[in-house]
Write a protein that holds these residues in place. Structure first.
Motif, PDB file in Angstrom:
ATOM      1  N   SER A  24       1.167  -1.045   0.167  1.00 17.96           N
ATOM      2  CA  SER A  24       0.360  -0.001  -0.099  1.00 17.96           C
ATOM      3  C   SER A  24       0.535   1.484  -0.072  1.00 17.96           C
ATOM      4  O   SER A  24       0.642   2.442  -0.563  1.00 17.96           O
ATOM      5  N   VAL A  25       1.671   1.637   0.873  1.00 21.56           N
ATOM      6  CA  VAL A  25       2.672   2.275   0.986  1.00 21.56           C
ATOM      7  C   VAL A  25       3.356   2.716  -0.740  1.00 21.56           C
ATOM      8  O   VAL A  25       3.984   3.663  -1.386  1.00 21.56           O
ATOM      9  N   LEU A  26       3.550   1.622  -1.620  1.00 23.81           N
ATOM     10  CA  LEU A  26       4.747   1.882  -2.523  1.00 23.81           C
ATOM     11  C   LEU A  26       3.334   2.261  -4.125  1.00 23.81           C
ATOM     12  O   LEU A  26       3.816   2.911  -4.712  1.00 23.81           O
ATOM     13  N   CYS A  27       2.558   2.298  -3.360  1.00 24.56           N
ATOM     14  CA  CYS A  27       0.897   3.172  -4.218  1.00 24.56           C
ATOM     15  C   CYS A  27       1.254   4.691  -4.477  1.00 24.56           C
ATOM     16  O   CYS A  27       0.552   4.911  -5.070  1.00 24.56           O
ATOM     17  N   GLY A  28       1.957   4.739  -3.408  1.00 24.93           N
ATOM     18  CA  GLY A  28       2.526   6.217  -2.824  1.00 24.93           C
ATOM     19  C   GLY A  28       3.504   6.215  -3.473  1.00 24.93           C
ATOM     20  O   GLY A  28       3.854   7.235  -3.959  1.00 24.93           O
ATOM     21  N   ILE A  29       3.903   6.155  -4.797  1.00 24.79           N
ATOM     22  CA  ILE A  29       4.739   6.325  -6.134  1.00 24.79           C
ATOM     23  C   ILE A  29       4.201   6.386  -6.904  1.00 24.79           C
ATOM     24  O   ILE A  29       3.762   6.024  -8.193  1.00 24.79           O
ATOM     25  N   GLY A  30       3.897   7.678  -7.416  1.00 28.41           N
ATOM     26  CA  GLY A  30       2.942   8.717  -7.759  1.00 28.41           C
ATOM     27  C   GLY A  30       3.819   9.013  -9.638  1.00 28.41           C
ATOM     28  O   GLY A  30       3.860  10.171  -9.844  1.00 28.41           O
ATOM     29  N   PHE A  31       5.240   9.004  -9.539  1.00 27.96           N
ATOM     30  CA  PHE A  31       5.755   9.758 -10.841  1.00 27.96           C
ATOM     31  C   PHE A  31       4.905   9.915 -11.369  1.00 27.96           C
ATOM     32  O   PHE A  31       4.627  11.164 -12.129  1.00 27.96           O
ATOM     33  N   THR A  32       4.401   9.603 -13.201  1.00 26.42           N
ATOM     34  CA  THR A  32       4.448   9.996 -14.182  1.00 26.42           C
ATOM     35  C   THR A  32       3.650  10.308 -14.403  1.00 26.42           C
ATOM     36  O   THR A  32       3.005  11.553 -15.068  1.00 26.42           O
ATOM     37  N   MET A  33       2.448   9.443 -13.838  1.00 23.27           N
ATOM     38  CA  MET A  33       0.634   9.938 -13.888  1.00 23.27           C
ATOM     39  C   MET A  33       0.767  11.519 -13.255  1.00 23.27           C
ATOM     40  O   MET A  33       0.239  12.435 -13.519  1.00 23.27           O
ATOM     41  N   SER A  34       1.131  11.266 -11.890  1.00 16.82           N
ATOM     42  CA  SER A  34       1.052  13.027 -11.023  1.00 16.82           C
ATOM     43  C   SER A  34       1.706  13.553 -11.836  1.00 16.82           C
ATOM     44  O   SER A  34       1.440  15.152 -12.138  1.00 16.82           O
TER      45      SER A  34
END
Length: 400
Positions: A341-351
Motif C-alpha cells: 500500500s505504501v508503494l502505491c504512493g509512488i506517483g511519478f509519471t501520471m502525477s
C-alpha cells in the motif's frame, strides 16, 4: 482464452529480458529523474529549459511547437494507448474480467484515489487555483512501483505483485477519466465531431472483424490529431483508440491487441516514460528551503501520496477482508500488504502529467507540484521497500 503470441511479442519479451526485467524500468526512471534534477541545479537550468521549451524551427503540427509539447501530447498519447490496451485486456480477459476478482482492486484503487485527494484539499485548500491540483496525488506509477517489487525478488509473493498491478491499472483508468472530465478545456465543436466520425470508423472496423492494422493506425492518427485540436487533451485519444483494437484472434491465429501491446511495452518503459520523466522532473531547488516544502501545493501533494495512498488502500483491504466483501491476496501477511500500500504512493509519471494539466498557465505552481510529487514518491519508495524487505512471510498452512 489462450492466444498464441506473434513473432513481435517474442522480440519484445527478449528485449525486456535484455534490459534487465521489471526492476530496470523503475531504476531507469529514478536515474533520469535524478539526472534532470542535477542538470537543472548545477548551472544548466537555462539550457534544459531551452531544450524542452524553446520554440522549434519547424514542426509538422502547428500546436506542437516545442519538444516538451511533442513529448507530453504526442509521445504520451502512445503511453496512454498502451495503458488502454492493458485496461481492455484486463477487463475482457484478465483480473478485471471476473466480478469476484475485481472487487478488491477496484475498491482499493477508489480509496487510494479518494483519500489522497481529500488530504490534498485539506492542506492546500479549496480556493482558486489551489483546488485544481486535487488529482495530482491520486495516481500510482506502475513502472516505479513494480520496479521496487522487482528489486525484492521472491521476498514478495506473486499474489501481491498481481494485486499491485491490478490496482495500478484501475488507478490509471480513473486517472484517464479525471483528465477527460476535469482537465478538458472548452471543446471546439467541429474538431470534436470529426473525432467522433473517426472513432465511429474505428468501431466499425472492429465490429466488421477487420484485422488490417494499417487501417486502424491511419484512423487512430487522425483521431489523435482531431482530439489535439478539439480542446480535449490529446492523450485521451490514445486510450479511446486502444479500446477499438480487437483482442480476438485474427484468421492468422494471433491477436492484434496482444501484438501491439507486447511490441510497444518496451518502448513505453525504456524510451517514452524516461523521456517524459527527464523532460518534466527538472525542478530548480535554488531558494527552496524547508519553508518551500511547506507551501500548500508541495505539502498537499507529498502528504497525499505518502499518507493518503497507504491509508486509503490498506484501509480498503482490511475493511473488505473483515466484512467478507473480498478476501485479501493469498499468501501475503498484513505487514506485506501495508508495504505494498505504501508503494502505491509512488506517483511519478501520471502525477507529473496531471500536475502540468492542473496549472497550465502558472509554471511556478507546476514546479511546486513537481516538488511534492518527487518528495512523496521518494518517501513512499523508501518506506515501502524497507517494510517489504524486513517483513516476514506468513507461515504456510499446515495440512490436516
Amino acid at each position: 482464452m489462450s492466444i498464441p503470441r506473434h513473432f513481435a511479442n517474442k522480440l519484445a519479451t527478449n528485449f525486456t529480458k535484455l534490459m534487465g526485467g521489471e526492476a530496470s524500468a523503475g531504476i531507469l526512471l529514478i536515474i533520469v529523474a535524478a539526472l534532470a534534477m542535477i542538470i537543472v541545479n548545477v548551472g544548466w537550468s537555462h539550457e534544459y529549459h531551452e531544450l524542452f521549451h524553446g520554440e522549434l524551427a519547424w514542426t509538422p503540427v502547428a500546436k506542437l511547437d516545442t519538444l516538451h509539447l511533442w513529448i507530453n501530447d504526442a509521445l504520451m498519447a502512445i503511453f496512454f494507448f498502451v495503458v488502454g490496451l492493458e485496461i481492455k485486456r484486463e477487463i475482457l480477459d484478465g483480473e478485471l474480467s471476473n466480478a469476484a476478482k475485481r472487487r478488491l482492486p477496484v475498491l482499493a484503487a477508489a480509496a487510494g484515489m479518494g483519500v489522497p485527494a481529500l488530504i490534498y484539499l485539506m492542506v492546500a485548500g479549496t480556493g482558486q487555483p489551489m483546488h485544481r491540483g486535487w488529482a495530482i496525488p491520486a495516481a500510482t506509477d506502475i513502472a516505479f512501483a513494480v520496479g521496487v517489487l522487482g528489486l525484492l525478488g521472491n521476498r514478495v509473493p506473486a499474489s501481491l505483485r498481481l494485486f499491485l498491478l491490478t490496482v495500478a491499472i484501475v488507478d490509471d483508468l480513473g486517472a484517464v477519466a479525471i483528465i477527460a472530465i476535469f482537465y478538458t478545456a472548452q471543446i471546439k465543436l467541429l474538431w470534436g465531431i470529426a473525432a467522433l466520425v473517426l472513432l465511429g470508423g474505428l468501431i466499425l472496423l472492429n465490429r466488421r472483424k477487420v484485422f488490417y492494422l494499417p487501417a486502424y493506425l491511419l484512423l487512430g492518427l487522425g483521431l489523435w490529431y482531431c482530439i489535439l485540436n478539439s480542446g480535449i487533451h490529446a492523450t485521451i485519444a490514445g486510450v479511446v483508440f486502444a479500446f477499438t483494437i480487437p483482442l480476438k484472434n485474427s484468421p492468422r491465429g494471433d491477436s492484434m491487441l496482444l501484438r501491439l501491446e507486447h511490441a510497444l511495452v518496451p518502448w513505453n518503459s525504456y524510451v517514452i516514460v524516461p523521456l517524459f520523466g527527464f523532460a518534466n522532473a527538472g525542478v530548480a531547488l535554488a531558494g527552496i528551503g524547508l519553508s518551500g516544502l511547506l507551501d500548500p501545493i508541495p505539502l498537499g501533494v507529498a502528504l497525499g501520496l505518502f499518507f493518503g495512498k497507504q491509508i486509503g488502500i490498506f484501509a480498503a483491504i482490511v475493511a473488505s477482508d473483515r466484512i467478507g466483501f473480498a478476501p485479501r491476496p493469498a499468501g501475503a501477511s498484513w505487514v506485506q500488504l501495508w508495504g505494498t500500500s505504501v508503494l502505491c504512493g509512488i506517483g511519478f509519471t501520471m502525477s507529473l502529467f496531471i500536475g502540468a494539466l492542473a496549472f497550465p498557465h502558472r509554471p511556478h505552481l507546476v514546479e511546486e507540484a513537481k516538488l511534492g510529487v518527487l518528495l512523496g514518491s521518494f518517501l513512499s519508495s523508501l518506506l515501502g521497500y524497507a517494510i517489504l524487505r524486513l517483513a516476514k512471510a506468513p507461515p504456510a498452512p499446515q495440512p490436516d
